[in-house]
Design an enzyme around this catalytic site. Structure first.
Site, short mmCIF file in Angstrom:
data_model
loop_
_atom_site.label_atom_id
_atom_site.label_comp_id
_atom_site.label_asym_id
_atom_site.label_seq_id
_atom_site.Cartn_x
_atom_site.Cartn_y
_atom_site.Cartn_z
N GLN A 109 -45.92 -17.13 -18.17
CA GLN A 109 -45.31 -16.34 -17.19
C GLN A 109 -46.28 -16.18 -16.01
O GLN A 109 -45.75 -15.72 -14.84
CB GLN A 109 -44.78 -15.20 -17.49
CG GLN A 109 -43.72 -15.35 -18.53
CD GLN A 109 -43.23 -14.00 -19.19
OE1 GLN A 109 -43.76 -13.22 -19.91
NE2 GLN A 109 -41.88 -13.54 -18.56
N ASN A 110 -47.62 -16.44 -16.03
CA ASN A 110 -48.52 -16.14 -15.10
C ASN A 110 -48.62 -17.23 -13.86
O ASN A 110 -48.56 -18.45 -14.49
CB ASN A 110 -49.92 -15.85 -15.87
CG ASN A 110 -49.87 -14.71 -16.77
OD1 ASN A 110 -48.90 -13.76 -16.76
ND2 ASN A 110 -50.81 -14.54 -17.90
N HIS A 127 -43.25 -19.50 -14.29
CA HIS A 127 -43.04 -18.77 -12.94
C HIS A 127 -43.82 -19.40 -11.79
O HIS A 127 -44.07 -18.64 -10.74
CB HIS A 127 -43.36 -17.19 -13.12
CG HIS A 127 -42.22 -16.55 -14.05
ND1 HIS A 127 -42.45 -15.33 -14.55
CD2 HIS A 127 -41.27 -16.96 -14.68
CE1 HIS A 127 -41.51 -14.97 -15.28
NE2 HIS A 127 -40.88 -15.84 -15.34
N CYS A 135 -44.42 -27.38 1.51
CA CYS A 135 -43.59 -27.10 2.92
C CYS A 135 -42.10 -27.01 2.92
O CYS A 135 -41.45 -27.49 2.10
CB CYS A 135 -43.92 -28.49 3.86
SG CYS A 135 -43.23 -28.42 5.37
N GLY A 200 -49.31 -10.58 -24.66
CA GLY A 200 -49.05 -9.81 -23.23
C GLY A 200 -47.84 -9.94 -22.40
O GLY A 200 -47.87 -9.77 -21.08
N ASN A 226 -49.00 -7.53 -28.04
CA ASN A 226 -48.64 -6.70 -26.63
C ASN A 226 -48.56 -5.49 -27.02
O ASN A 226 -48.18 -4.80 -28.04
CB ASN A 226 -47.23 -7.30 -26.32
CG ASN A 226 -46.75 -6.91 -24.98
OD1 ASN A 226 -47.47 -7.17 -23.96
ND2 ASN A 226 -45.61 -6.21 -24.61
ZN ZN Z 1 -44.04 -30.38 6.43
#
Ligand code: ZN
Length: 260
Positions: A109-110, A127, A135, A200, A226
């Site tokens: 998830q990091n 994530h 862009c 964790g 955890n």
């Molecule tokens: Zn662009």
């Protein structure tokens, strides 16, 4: 460094045994793995990153689209902490376990690139990641090298080299879908594994939190390391509410010793 209590030591030995005997072991890692590297859990309050009056808003896709400068102002200290952070002993131990064939995949998830910095190869960043930016207009994707440092040092908002529109770090913001391909791959790993180690993560954020459930429903063993309880503690073979930077290397050491 103080020695482990006999109870913890027993759990460490058992965890090493499960890992040695596993046909296909994977880990799922969360913010708690990177706190020993100095990276705060940016979803938690009280980390200093939430000085804004409406924290969930500023880290959202909506804010990014409507007031990107607010997003970047909030993001800058976190980006700096991530940019300068190094992997801790737990990241390094996981990379060693992968290199020795004991670990098949890292689901995380990091967004902090620390698994890559530690040398892990099969990493699924659920994530998103700070390693690339995309862009918002032409969707060109660029590496972080030329953009992150000027942003952290001078506050220079990154712009697309092709069309000059704003570049968005490829991290998943509130209100944004998880990367579909990565999620599908992670679900495949969860179905394939016969051991999953949660490290964790409090397993509070869906759909990632459901991955260990998918694994144990197919008979996989579950180890949870955890600090705070998770909804799956009751179904875990082992629960270790301990310092990840001490526990993971201790487990890895025992697994790797058996190779000789
Ligand atoms: Zn662009």
């Amino acid at each position: 460094m103080t020695a482990f209590s006999s109870q913890i030591l027993e759990s460490v030995e058992f965890a090493a045994e499960l890992l040695r005997e596993a046909r296909y072991a994977i880990v799922l890692t969360g913010a708690g793995l990177s706190t020993p590297s100095g990276i705060p859990d940016f979803r938690s309050e009280g980390t200093g990153l939430w000085s804004h009056d409406r924290p969930l808003e500023v880290a959202s896709l909506l804010t990014f689209r409507t007031h990107p400068e607010q997003f970047f102002e909030w993001f800058r200290p976190l980006a700096g902490q991530i940019f300068y952070a190094g992997p801790n002993p737990a990241h390094l131990a996981l990379a060693k376990l992968e290199a020795s064939g004991h670990l098949r995949a890292v689901l995380t998830q990091n967004i902090d690139m620390l698994h890559h910095k530690a040398g892990s190869k099969r990493v699924f960043e659920l994530h998103g990641t700070l390693r690339t930016l995309s862009c918002t207009q032409c969707y060109r994707q660029v590496g972080y090298d030329n953009y992150l440092f000027p942003f952290i040092e001078n506050g220079t908002i990154p712009h697309c080299p092709a069309c000059s529109a704003i570049l968005k770090p490829d991290v998943i913001l509130f209100g944004e879908q998880l990367p579909h391909k990565t999620l599908v791959e992670a679900q495949r790993e969860a179905r394939e594994c016969d051991l999953i180690i949660v490290i964790g993560s409090s397993l509070e954020v869906l759909p990632v939190a459901s991955l260990p459930m998918q694994a144990i429903d197919r008979g996989a063993h579950l180890i949870i390391i955890n600090n705070s309880p998770t909804y799956l503690n009751i179904r875990a073979d082992i629960v270790l509410p301990e310092d990840v930077a001490r526990i993971i290397p201790a487990i890895a050491e025992r697994v790797l010793d058996e190779n000789h």
